[in-house]
Design an enzyme around this catalytic site. Structure first.
Site, PDB file in Angstrom:
ATOM      1  N   GLY A  83      20.487 -19.541  10.162  1.00  0.00           N
ATOM      2  CA  GLY A  83      21.564 -19.132  11.053  1.00  0.00           C
ATOM      3  C   GLY A  83      21.416 -19.735  12.433  1.00  0.00           C
ATOM      4  N   GLN A 115      21.621 -16.595  20.252  1.00  0.00           N
ATOM      5  CA  GLN A 115      22.260 -17.718  19.558  1.00  0.00           C
ATOM      6  C   GLN A 115      23.635 -18.016  20.138  1.00  0.00           C
ATOM      7  OE1 GLN A 115      22.188 -16.843  15.367  1.00  0.00           O
ATOM      8  NE2 GLN A 115      19.975 -17.035  15.217  1.00  0.00           N
ATOM      9  N   ASP A 131      13.656  -9.492  15.367  1.00  0.00           N
ATOM     10  CA  ASP A 131      13.174 -10.100  14.125  1.00  0.00           C
ATOM     11  C   ASP A 131      11.951  -9.389  13.558  1.00  0.00           C
ATOM     12  OD1 ASP A 131      15.137 -12.040  13.931  1.00  0.00           O
ATOM     13  OD2 ASP A 131      14.030 -13.462  15.173  1.00  0.00           O
TER      14      ASP A 131
END
Length: 447
Positions: A102, A177, A328
């Site tokens: 991703g 991101q 994460d």
């Protein structure tokens, strides 16, 4: 093309005694992606050492090669990149296969958005379910055009625009991101591109952009909101980059040592960027015996050696504002919570439902299957720990093609009564191809 997980490979994990030894984990994945991308946009030769050579990062390297950069592996973790300059990316001859990554997809969508080319992004079954709309929205405001699959997923085509339009964009959700995609698009746009960040996220892009010579400033206003401004039409200068060890990868062995009686494990050269160290702060709040040594700075990023010793952890309530700095690491954190004394409560973790998998649902189901007491809520899990006792085990759990789920259950297998089987451990190669070898090394160093 990158072929992902063509063969299912089950993994069986059970205690082998204390974990002992000193290990070094592969390079930080977030920094590795960005090092390849920015080196490809510099003019001249950059050298990278310590690059993570997992499938996700190799997908980024393949995409940058497809768009004209000359990228060569010269040794174990050592790479050279001859860049094409900002604005110099070329039309790829075929679709860009992102595999399971991703990060590669969202950041490269930003790069392509302000170049005169059209790129089609494809990925594996897991990536093809992940939403791209949060990146499509700001890049569309800059002038790029998108043709996506239903739900804003891959396969997806991006048609870049030159000249594109600089924007000021306030992030609706905390996402490094999305921030990075907008800033990377801004590199090839005249004027100032601004990202307004109400909740701080990992700042590798800002640090590395400045390191490559981009004109980037960060201001924090009276309400503690970050304003990141990038002057476009940048000229990036080639660099020598030493990638620190990935703190997410290190966390698996740190947690394994904390929950396994008699263990003492040192992980060297770990990146300690303050936007990434939430997991270590929370573990220490639970009573983890962690010590830090050889603290230093490498390429603008703080690094340290971390030693973890077996500890009796206490359940806590995790503040939601810590989530972006350990997003994460929650799967392996849930493992630690399941062995702790008392109750651990988490909330504000909706982001975990749209990662490589629905990590809240998968971790809840898997932990329950091996005997943990878990209550799944919309935005988090409530876990009643064993007080340090092993979990029951004796079940097969699903990784759902998610590398962090697979590794988390390998960790819990170090402190369990009956072996736990992970239905497919092949996805671990996307981020940490040497994970099982390092785990075996730590198991083998018993007295």
């Amino acid at each position: 093309m990158v072929t992902q997980h063509s063969q299912t490979r089950p993994g069986r994990f059970q205690p082998q005694g204390p974990l002992r030894g000193t290990v070094k984990v592969p390079g930080d994945k977030s920094i590795s992606h960005r090092a390849l991308m920015l080196s490809a946009l510099a003019i001249g030769e950059s050298r990278i050492s310590g690059l993570l050579e997992g499938e996700d990062v190799l997908a980024t390297a393949a995409a940058m090669r497809a768009m004209g950069a000359h990228i060569e592996r010269t040794g174990d973790g050592d790479w050279t990149v001859h860049g094409v300059g900002v604005g110099g990316l070329m039309q790829p001859s075929g679709a860009l296969d992102m595999g399971n990554s991703g990060t590669s997809t969202r950041l490269l969508m930003g790069l392509v958005a302000s170049h005169r080319l059209t790129a089609t992004f494809i990925g594996d079954a897991s990536l093809s379910k992940r939403p791209m709309g949060r990146v499509i929205d700001p890049l569309s405001l800059m002038g790029a055009e998108f043709t996506a699959s239903p739900g804003g997923t891959l396969p997806l085509m991006v048609r870049g625009l030159v000249p594109a339009v600089p924007i000021s964009y306030r992030l609706p959700v905390a996402s490094a991101q999305v921030k990075s995609a907008v800033l990377l698009a801004g590199l090839n746009i005249a004027g100032i591109t601004e990202v307004i960040e109400p909740v701080p996220t990992r700042d590798h892009s800002e640090r590395m952009l400045r390191g490559f010579g981009a004109d980037l400033t960060v201001e924090v206003d009276a309400e503690n909101v970050r304003h990141i401004r990038l002057m476009g039409e940048a000229e990036l200068k080639p660099q020598e980059i030493e990638v620190p060890g990935d703190p997410s990868s290190a966390a698996f062995f740190i947690v394994a040592a904390l929950i396994t009686p008699g263990s003492e494990v040192t992980v060297t050269h770990v990146g300690m960027n303050p936007t990434r160290t939430g997991i270590y702060q929370i573990l220490q709040a639970m009573g983890a015996d962690l010590t830090y040594a050889n603290q230093r700075e490498v390429g603008g990023e703080p690094v340290s050696d971390i030693t973890a010793r077996h500890s009796i952890l206490r359940g806590i309530e995790v503040p939601p504002d810590v989530a972006p700095s350990m997003i994460d690491e929650f799967p392996v954190f849930f493992v630690a919570a399941s062995i702790a004394q008392g109750r651990t409560t988490t909330s504000g973790l909706d982001e975990l439902r749209v990662k490589e998998s629905d990590r809240l649902a998968l971790m809840a189901a898997g932990l329950k299957a091996i005997g943990a007491q878990v209550e799944e809520r919309e935005g988090g899990l409530i876990i009643e720990g064993t007080g340090g006792e092993p979990l029951e085990g004796g079940a097969t759990v699903s990784s759902a093609l998610d590398h962090r789920i697979a590794m988390s259950f390998a960790v819990v297998g170090q402190h369990i009564y009956h072996p736990v089987t992970v239905d497919d451990v092949s996805p671990i190669a996307t981020s940490f191809p040497t994970f099982e070898a390092i785990l075996n090394k730590l198991q083998a160093q018993n007295d």
